[in-house]
Enzyme design. Structure first.
Site, PDB file in Angstrom:
ATOM      1  CD  GLN A 140      -1.220  -0.061   3.712  1.00  0.00           C
ATOM      2  OE1 GLN A 140      -1.756  -1.133   3.990  1.00  0.00           O
ATOM      3  NE2 GLN A 140      -1.466   1.042   4.398  1.00  0.00           N
ATOM      4  CG  HIS A 198      -3.088  -2.501   9.455  1.00  0.00           C
ATOM      5  ND1 HIS A 198      -2.991  -1.730   8.325  1.00  0.00           N
ATOM      6  CD2 HIS A 198      -2.408  -3.649   9.188  1.00  0.00           C
ATOM      7  CE1 HIS A 198      -2.267  -2.384   7.412  1.00  0.00           C
ATOM      8  NE2 HIS A 198      -1.907  -3.551   7.921  1.00  0.00           N
TER       9      HIS A 198
END
Length: 221
Positions: free
Chosen positions: A26, A169
């Protein structure tokens, strides 16, 4: 959708069935929520016999209106958006990841893509065996965790050190392993393949480590 009451094997990993895409990165984009959801859709489609393909995370980042793109988002908001709008996710090659927010690109109604039929959300905080059955029944699971301490993870089994106590997360559980003295979940992250164990973490099962069982979602296609 009900979780089938199956007896659990001592080890199971959807990667062994070749229905999990490669670990992605990411980068500086806080889009973990999109990576985990797209990963679950990719696997659910492959389990149903469709080709295993990298689908577009960028499409979810740009177009999922109840989220904040690379500035963060909710896995449940993304699943709700996919489900309610019957979004067809296109291939990553058609809408590649650029690690920043962009304008939503629309595709024609006839354009091929992968949509979901629905999803379920669970709290398995005291029932991780039930969670393992859900993994076997439905495919890889979207979970949110407290990953503050995961930055330094180099391998082994994460058994404590979850400091903040709140989820920050999103990751994807692809399997579990109970063959050793400490059973663990096999968790796919989105921090590249050089992180952890080829991009994966091993997190102890049975004690809700890092809140891994608090908010679990399964996707149906």
């Amino acid at each position: 959708m009900s979780i089938s009451n199956i007896s659990l094997p001592v080890r199971f990993d959807w990667r062994d069935k070749h229905v999990v895409t490669q670990v992605r990165n990411q980068q500086m984009c806080g889009g973990c929520w999109a990576f985990s959801v797209v990963g679950a859709v990719e696997s659910a489609c492959a389990i149903k016999g469709k080709p295993l393909e990298d689908l577009s995370v960028q499409q979810v980042i740009d177009c999922s209106y109840s989220n904040y793109g690379c500035n963060g988002g909710s896995t449940l908001n993304a699943l709700n958006w996919l489900n309610k709008m019957q979004v067809k996710l296109v291939r990553d090659s058609e809408y590649p990841f650029k690690a920043q927010n962009g304008l939503c690109q629309y595709f024609s109604v006839s354009h091929s893509g992968f949509s979901i039929k629905g999803y379920s959300a669970y709290d398995f905080s005291d029932q991780e065996d039930e969670m393992a059955k859900a993994l076997l029944t439905f495919g890889p699971l979207v979970v949110i965790v407290d990953a503050v301490s995961w930055q330094d993870y180099l391998g082994g089994i994460i058994q404590h050190h979850c400091s903040s106590g709140e989820a920050n997360h999103a990751v994807l559980i692809t399997g579990f392993d109970k063959t050793g003295s400490t059973p663990y979940w096999i968790v796919r992250n989105s921090w590249g393949r050089s992180w952890g164990v080829d991009g994966y973490a091993h997190v102890k099962m049975g004690a809700n480590i890092c809140g891994i069982a608090d908010s679990v979602s399964a996707v149906f296609v």
